[in-house]
Design a protein around this motif. Structure first.
Motif, PDB file in Angstrom:
ATOM      1  N   TYR A   1       0.850  -1.175   0.000  1.00 39.30           N
ATOM      2  CA  TYR A   1       0.000   0.000   0.000  1.00 39.30           C
ATOM      3  C   TYR A   1       0.892   1.233   0.000  1.00 39.30           C
ATOM      4  O   TYR A   1       1.732   1.398   0.882  1.00 39.30           O
ATOM      5  N   LEU A   2       0.710   2.074  -1.001  1.00 42.05           N
ATOM      6  CA  LEU A   2       1.518   3.271  -1.207  1.00 42.05           C
ATOM      7  C   LEU A   2       2.989   2.904  -1.371  1.00 42.05           C
ATOM      8  O   LEU A   2       3.340   1.726  -1.479  1.00 42.05           O
TER       9      LEU A   2
ATOM     10  N   GLN B   1       4.290   0.018   3.597  1.00 39.03           N
ATOM     11  CA  GLN B   1       3.269  -0.849   4.160  1.00 39.03           C
ATOM     12  C   GLN B   1       3.101  -2.053   3.252  1.00 39.03           C
ATOM     13  O   GLN B   1       2.938  -1.888   2.045  1.00 39.03           O
TER      14      GLN B   1
ATOM     15  N   ARG C   1       1.743   6.539  11.111  1.00 44.18           N
ATOM     16  CA  ARG C   1       0.893   6.487   9.920  1.00 44.18           C
ATOM     17  C   ARG C   1      -0.289   7.425  10.099  1.00 44.18           C
ATOM     18  O   ARG C   1      -0.803   7.586  11.213  1.00 44.18           O
TER      19      ARG C   1
ATOM     20  N   ASN D   1      -5.840   7.698   7.294  1.00 44.22           N
ATOM     21  CA  ASN D   1      -6.228   6.967   6.084  1.00 44.22           C
ATOM     22  C   ASN D   1      -5.490   5.638   6.003  1.00 44.22           C
ATOM     23  O   ASN D   1      -6.080   4.612   5.667  1.00 44.22           O
ATOM     24  N   THR D   2      -4.204   5.658   6.296  1.00 42.10           N
ATOM     25  CA  THR D   2      -3.411   4.431   6.242  1.00 42.10           C
ATOM     26  C   THR D   2      -3.818   3.465   7.346  1.00 42.10           C
ATOM     27  O   THR D   2      -3.914   2.254   7.116  1.00 42.10           O
TER      28      THR D   2
ATOM     29  N   LYS E   1      -6.955   1.862   6.109  1.00 39.59           N
ATOM     30  CA  LYS E   1      -6.700   1.019   4.939  1.00 39.59           C
ATOM     31  C   LYS E   1      -6.016  -0.291   5.344  1.00 39.59           C
ATOM     32  O   LYS E   1      -6.326  -1.357   4.791  1.00 39.59           O
ATOM     33  N   LEU E   2      -5.109  -0.239   6.302  1.00 43.65           N
ATOM     34  CA  LEU E   2      -4.437  -1.469   6.742  1.00 43.65           C
ATOM     35  C   LEU E   2      -5.411  -2.426   7.418  1.00 43.65           C
ATOM     36  O   LEU E   2      -5.296  -3.642   7.270  1.00 43.65           O
TER      37      LEU E   2
END
Length: 182
Positions: A40-41, A45, A168, A171-172, A175-176
């Motif tokens: 992710y990104l 991550q 983080r 949003n992260t 998302k995780l």
């Protein structure tokens, strides 16, 4: 039974230093025997499934493999889906009412106590504030992390001695939880 994890890498792909391409990170995790690998990104991550090991041994294996493959050391924290979900669900700030840039979570490699941060006069940083959770620190910074004076105070090396810490944005964090819940 396979457990879903997130690997949080500290300080990669920032300012041209410690470059770890996400495709190479996915390959590295697959080579370690993990399945359903994703990233992710570009900021460190990765998610994966594993039926062996625990968070600490998995983090050590990823850290050692990165150093062997890329030639530099990277701190790694691995957390399972249940933990990540609990961090999101127990946020002491009204996450749904805030912009993601205003709320951050610092994940720690080990538990930390309030005594570690006792020297910080939170009132001096208002309206910014922080609260501790389970191996996590929640930071409310209304003007964002880049302008946060409290974030700088929290990042002092003596306050983080003996633990790996990586931050983080909200949003992260969310998302995780989603990516490890699949």
């Amino acid at each position: 039974m396979t457990t879903r994890y997130a690997a949080l890498l500290r300080g990669i792909n920032v300012g041209g230093a410690k470059k770890v391409p996400m495709a190479a990170l996915r390959t590295l995790l697959e080579d370690l025997g993990h399945d359903a690998v994703g990233t992710y990104l570009q900021s460190g991550q990765a998610v994966f499934g594993s039926d062996r090991g625990d968070e600490e041994s998995l983090a050590a294996a990823v850290r050692d493999a990165i150093e062997e493959r890329f030639g530099f050391a990277v701190d790694v924290i691995v957390r399972d889906h249940a933990y990540l979900r609990a961090v999101a669900e127990t946020c002491p700030f009204p996450a749904a009412d805030l912009e993601a840039r205003q709320l951050h979570v610092t994940y720690f490699s080990a538990p930390v106590t309030a005594e570690r941060f006792a020297e910080i006069d939170q009132a001096a940083f208002r309206p910014e504030e922080f609260r501790l959770g389970d191996r996590a620190l929640y930071l409310y910074a209304p003007d964002g992390l880049g302008r946060s004076k409290l974030a700088g105070a929290l990042a002092r090396p003596r306050l983080n001695k003996g633990v790996v810490a990586t931050t983080r944005n909200w949003n992260t964090v969310v998302k995780l939880v989603e990516l490890t819940g699949a």
